[in-house]
Design a protein around this motif. Structure first.
Motif, PDB file in Angstrom:
ATOM      1  N   UNK A 170      19.395 -16.130 -20.959  1.00  0.00           N
ATOM      2  CA  UNK A 170      18.476 -15.947 -22.093  1.00  0.00           C
ATOM      3  C   UNK A 170      18.417 -14.461 -22.478  1.00  0.00           C
ATOM      4  N   UNK A 171      18.425 -13.606 -21.481  1.00  0.00           N
ATOM      5  CA  UNK A 171      18.374 -12.166 -21.774  1.00  0.00           C
ATOM      6  C   UNK A 171      19.602 -11.748 -22.589  1.00  0.00           C
ATOM      7  N   UNK A 172      20.779 -12.265 -22.194  1.00  0.00           N
ATOM      8  CA  UNK A 172      22.004 -11.934 -22.941  1.00  0.00           C
ATOM      9  C   UNK A 172      21.925 -12.452 -24.369  1.00  0.00           C
ATOM     10  N   UNK A 173      21.327 -13.638 -24.528  1.00  0.00           N
ATOM     11  CA  UNK A 173      21.226 -14.236 -25.864  1.00  0.00           C
ATOM     12  C   UNK A 173      20.356 -13.344 -26.760  1.00  0.00           C
ATOM     13  N   UNK A 174      19.340 -12.738 -26.162  1.00  0.00           N
ATOM     14  CA  UNK A 174      18.429 -11.912 -26.956  1.00  0.00           C
ATOM     15  C   UNK A 174      18.953 -10.481 -27.104  1.00  0.00           C
ATOM     16  N   UNK A 212       7.704 -12.667 -24.693  1.00  0.00           N
ATOM     17  CA  UNK A 212       8.996 -12.930 -25.358  1.00  0.00           C
ATOM     18  C   UNK A 212       8.842 -14.082 -26.353  1.00  0.00           C
ATOM     19  N   UNK A 213       8.136 -15.133 -25.934  1.00  0.00           N
ATOM     20  CA  UNK A 213       8.063 -16.354 -26.758  1.00  0.00           C
ATOM     21  C   UNK A 213       7.379 -16.088 -28.108  1.00  0.00           C
ATOM     22  N   UNK A 214       6.348 -15.276 -28.087  1.00  0.00           N
ATOM     23  CA  UNK A 214       5.561 -15.103 -29.320  1.00  0.00           C
ATOM     24  C   UNK A 214       6.399 -14.483 -30.452  1.00  0.00           C
ATOM     25  N   UNK A 256      11.776 -20.432 -28.065  1.00  0.00           N
ATOM     26  CA  UNK A 256      10.342 -20.102 -28.113  1.00  0.00           C
ATOM     27  C   UNK A 256       9.453 -21.311 -27.886  1.00  0.00           C
ATOM     28  N   UNK A 257       9.953 -22.501 -28.255  1.00  0.00           N
ATOM     29  CA  UNK A 257       9.053 -23.665 -28.206  1.00  0.00           C
ATOM     30  C   UNK A 257       9.436 -24.669 -27.118  1.00  0.00           C
ATOM     31  N   UNK A 258      10.595 -24.497 -26.534  1.00  0.00           N
ATOM     32  CA  UNK A 258      10.978 -25.461 -25.489  1.00  0.00           C
ATOM     33  C   UNK A 258      11.222 -24.756 -24.155  1.00  0.00           C
ATOM     34  N   UNK A 259      12.214 -23.852 -24.121  1.00  0.00           N
ATOM     35  CA  UNK A 259      12.609 -23.280 -22.819  1.00  0.00           C
ATOM     36  C   UNK A 259      11.493 -22.410 -22.247  1.00  0.00           C
ATOM     37  N   UNK A 260      11.036 -21.441 -23.038  1.00  0.00           N
ATOM     38  CA  UNK A 260      10.036 -20.507 -22.495  1.00  0.00           C
ATOM     39  C   UNK A 260       8.707 -21.193 -22.160  1.00  0.00           C
ATOM     40  N   UNK A 261       8.178 -22.070 -23.037  1.00  0.00           N
ATOM     41  CA  UNK A 261       6.935 -22.750 -22.644  1.00  0.00           C
ATOM     42  C   UNK A 261       7.085 -23.568 -21.362  1.00  0.00           C
TER      43      UNK A 261
END
Ligand code: SF4
Length: 921
Positions: free
Chosen positions: A451-455, A562-564, A603-608
């Motif tokens: 996820x970090x690489x994706x961001x 991160x999610x927000x 933001x709405x699936x993985x991180x929550x």
């Protein structure tokens, strides 16, 4: 070609020796160390360098004359078994059956392949000259020989000949097909269709069609699909039995039918059976499409960039890329897990470097978008009458539907939704396991780094084409300061996640809340578990130590940060699409849509999901439907990942809600759907394992026994006199059993250590009797290649662990003996214990009986097959023996008696037993 005569053919002759043969000479047996020296010198002719290297105890670090590579060049896209035998068979040459014959066959194979190139028209040979030139610069040993045939090699671009994408045709979009209809399929017409397909229909196959047809009826109530659970013993003819009503349903109602299998093997068989429906290959290609997950397909952009990066560097990796280029040009569908891909190349180049890794695709911004294999496959599937997929993909797509996602850029989810209205789940007994992985969540080092690489994109010394959010979005949000702020905030906040190289910093120098959490989790598992060299370690989360509690809290706060901004950025991109809808180019709209969906998913699936895991962990309140644990993942004896895992105790709950309930009908079928244990309601287990019990409308059930005569075709032995804890005795038992059957034997182990010990001890005596032994965990091949090698020889033996229990589909004499080292009880992991508590104390028995059933099911695949099944544990409880067909004779006896009976039953009196004592220790 004269230079071929200077080469030495080298074939391993396990264990501890090799066969050496120079042109014109006789074969010689040489010591392992001499063979190793020859191999490392490079001037040798081999079939499958990585396999030979493994057998010689060295590495394939120099380039040599590997015939697999030459075959992949000359006949790209053509399936073959990766051995001298497999190559000889593919070329129609005499088949070698011993290492000596293989050594003699290798030069003949080389000559045949080179002669084939010489026979091509001049114009065709000339087109290959640039690629041969590139291969020559890469140091490929075959290049000089090919150069003599294809002629002068022009000095062009460094990647000349590798641009295989240039010849690929673009895909064409078609109008949306709309929702499928609800026309009924009558059992009588389905029977008539089957009659057409098979000519003579057996009564039980006709009855199977009737039962299966129920799943193709119109749905009468929303959320209440028509589900049929149909168990049909091996040999019933269930594949054509369901293809008959399925094809009729598709003809009447249009696209929307997916047939899903668990194993690749069955998927391939299914494709062959579909040829009965549409014999014309062009029509078939249009009507039936195989769909796999994105990660299975070649990404042309990744391939191009890999080619540019490595083309100038001599080495095996450049050669592998060039051979992939040949494969691309062979009218492939881009499926790297398909039968025509030269899978042995994975030894030289991680295939993940040329696939579409998670979140990496740039869709319409990609220069290869219009010829992309993945986009083509997705589009073809939308219009196909039958889509052949696998359980994992079906479950992943159903989960995406829940989230309102779509796989492509230009099809809004609402268009896709409802398309998959009918399912056939073959190998339905695997739905539980597929759902278990499909609906699980993992907050681990690997997942965080991904996820970090994706961001943030690659950091430090990482070499990757993958770009971060900034690179992907900068032109799209250049005029929007608010969006830029949200993006910068997200990029900043992502430093909370574990980053590249986290494994090296674990425990000593963790950076940020993610790595601190992993360090505390690692210490927690080590403190609470018993060390084991081969297996992953796990620990219950509670009670949490103070360090871990503090780390959990800090990471949860970091993830929220991160999610927000990710969610905010997605909203802003969608607003932009709305505001500018009148003027947006389709290409820009597609990119905005893809970017917004990617952001929402995170933001709405993985991180929550991760945040919820951490919060419930901190409060010690894991919801009843889940079980959590910490795990250190071990691969090849080293720590590969650490994290917090969450699984559904009953994963068929989300399976029923996300996959089955939205469908209109589903046939769930298998040879082993029901348990056959103590209580009389054998269907209860099928309902539990498939999720049918969670549906509003009860499933319709039917069962058909196998037509095989198990009383004549099979024998089962429970061996009671083996000191199994003595590795020498265990190995001796395997050796004698394999000799008694004359090979064609599969040995299954519950522990890797016992497998390795046995393989090391029995290779030589088996080889002395002319039987080749292959072993998982020792031979450097994936299970698919091992099974291919095993299947290709009638008298080979194969040792493996659990993964082989279902993966082996070997009809005929090549598999006539299956030996289990002990009762395959489920491992009492934290997850298993939670399920045992939920499903009752009979759960262990149920799982074990299913394992035995599935393993036994490998043995008798046709009416002519004969096979023996052995469990080397006298304490096997009788209540487990109901796993076997009622009429299959079961005998409890000593090893010597079992060996005698097996030899007699299989009619193998020809193999001389090795002189070693029957039972040692
Ligand atoms: S569209 Fe995506 S998957 Fe296809 S080639 Fe381009 S980057 Fe790769």
């Amino acid at each position: 070609m004269d230079s071929l005569s200077n080469l030495i053919a080298l074939v391993p002759a396990p264990p501890g020796a090799a066969i050496y043969r120079r042109a014109g000479d006789e074969s010689e047996r040489i010591e392992l160390r001499d063979a190793r020296a020859l191999f490392e010198g490079g001037d040798v002719l081999v079939a499958h360098a990585a396999f030979v290297a493994g057998r010689l105890g060295t590495r394939a670090s120099v380039m040599l004359f590997d015939l697999l590579e030459l075959f992949a060049f000359v006949r790209p896209g053509m399936p073959f078994v990766p051995s001298a035998l497999g190559l000889a068979r593919a070329l129609g040459l005499p088949l070698p059956h011993t290492p000596e014959e293989s050594a003699a066959a290798l030069p003949a194979i080389a000559r045949a392949l080179l002669a084939e190139v010489s026979s091509w028209p001049q114009a065709v040979r000339e087109t290959l000259a640039p690629l041969v030139g590139t291969l020559e610069r890469a140091g490929w040993r075959w290049a000089p020989l090919l150069k003599e045939i294809v002629g002068d090699v022009p000095h062009g671009s460094p990647i000349a000949g590798l641009e295989a994408w240039r010849g690929l045709p673009p895909w064409e979009d078609e109008a949306p097909v709309g929702q499928p209809g609800s026309q009924t399929v009558e059992p009588a017409e389905a029977r008539a269709r089957l009659q057409q397909l098979v000519g003579v229909m057996r009564p039980e196959q006709g009855a199977y069609v009737d039962a299966a047809t129920y799943a193709f009826g119109p749905r009468e109530q929303a959320g209440a699909p028509k589900v049929a659970l149909v168990e049909a013993g091996t040999g019933t003819g269930k594949t054509l039995g369901y293809l008959a009503p399925a094809s009729l349903w598709a003809e009447k109602n249009g696209p929307g039918l997916w047939i899903s299998t668990y194993t690749r093997n069955l998927q391939r068989q299914l494709v062959q059976e579909i040829a009965h429906l549409w014999p014309d290959p062009i029509e078939r290609a249009e009507k039936a499409v195989v769909r796999k997950g994105r990660e299975n397909y070649l990404c042309l952009l990744n391939f191009e960039e890999a080619a540019k990066r490595t083309a100038l560097a001599p080495g095996q990796r450049s050669v592998a890329l060039a051979l992939v280029a040949r494969w691309i040009s062979s009218h492939t569908d881009g499926d790297l897990s398909g039968v025509g891909f030269p899978a042995f190349l994975a030894a030289y180049m991680p295939l993940s470097t040329v696939t579409d890794r998670r979140g990496e695709c740039i869709y319409a911004a990609c220069p290869h978008y219009r010829i992309c294999f993945i986009e083509r496959a997705i589009r073809r599937a939308r219009h196909a009458s039958i889509v052949v997929a696998n359980h994992a993909l079906v479950i992943a797509q159903a989960s995406s539907d829940w989230l309102g996602e779509d796989e492509t850029t230009d099809t809004p989810p609402e268009k896709e939704e409802g398309r998959r209205l009918r399912y056939v789940f073959d190998e339905g007994h695997h739905l539980f396991d597929a759902a278990d992985s499909g609906f699980a969540a993992s907050l681990s080092g690997r997942e965080m780094a991904e996820l970090r690489r994706w961001i943030r994109g690659p950091e430090g010394r990482a070499r990757s084409r993958m770009r971060g959010l900034e690179e992907r979005l900068k032109d799209l949000i250049a005029d929007d300061e608010t969006a830029q702020e949200a993006m910068e905030e997200a990029v900043q906040a992502a430093s909370a996640l574990a980053g590249e190289g986290w494994t090296q910093r674990l425990g000593t120098n963790p950076r940020g809340p993610g790595e601190v959490f992993l360090t505390a989790a690692y210490a927690h598992v080590r403190a609470r578990s018993r060390d084991e060299a081969y297996y992953s370690l796990e620990a219950e989360p509670q009670p949490l130590g103070q360090d871990l509690l503090t780390a959990v809290d800090a990471l949860a706060r970091g993830l929220k940060r991160i999610a927000e901004p990710l969610a905010r950025l997605a909203r802003l991109l969608r607003k932009k699409m709305d505001d500018k809808s009148a003027n947006l180019e389709p290409y820009t709209r597609a990119r905005l849509e893809a970017a917004a969906r990617g952001l929402d998913r995170r933001a709405k699936a993985i991180l929550p999901a991760w945040i919820q895991m951490l919060e419930t962990l901190a409060h010690g309140e894991v919801p009843d439907e889940f079980v959590d644990w910490f795990e250190i993942v071990r691969e090849d004896g080293r720590d590969a990942d650490v994290g917090l895992e969450r699984h559904w105790i009953d994963p068929t709950q989300p399976l029923a809600a996300a996959v089955l309930a939205p469908a209109h009908g589903a046939l769930i079928t298998s040879a082993t759907l029901r348990d056959s244990g103590g209580n009389d309601d054998h269907w209860a287990s099928a309902e539990v394992r498939t999720g049918a019990g969670h549906l509003a409308q009860p499933a319709r059930r039917a069962h058909f026994g196998s037509p095989f005569k198990y009383e004549d075709q099979a024998r089962i032995f429970i061996v009671g006199d083996l000191p199994r804890r003595d590795p020498a005795a265990l190995a001796a038992a395997y050796r004698e059993l394999f000799l008694a059957s004359g090979g064609g034997a599969l040995g299954l182990f519950t522990a890797v250590r016992a497998l390795k010990e046995t393989a090391t001890r029995i290779g030589e005596p088996l080889a002395a009797a002319g039987l080749t032994l292959y072993a998982q965990h020792l031979d450097r091949l994936d299970t698919g290649a091992l099974v291919d090698l095993f299947r290709a020889e009638e008298n080979a033996c194969l040792l493996g662990t659990d993964a082989l229990r279902d993966g082996v589909d070997v009809p005929g004499r090549s598999l006539r003996l299956v030996v289990f080292d002990k009762v395959p009880w489920p491992k009492p992991t934290i997850l298993h214990k939670a399920r045992r508590a939920r499903f009752g104390k009979g759960y262990d028995d149920l799982i074990t009986r299913f394992r035995l059933k599935q393993a036994f099911g490998r043995l008798i695949r046709g009416p002519e097959d004969r096979g023996c099944f052995v469990i080397l544990e006298g304490a096997t409880p009788s209540r487990l023996l109901t796993a076997f067909p009622e009429k299959a004779p079961v005998k409890r006896c000593g090893l010597a008696e079992a060996i005698g009976d097996i030899r007699e039953f299989l009619g193998e009196g020809t193999v001389t037993p090795a002189p070693a004592p029957l039972i040692t220790g």
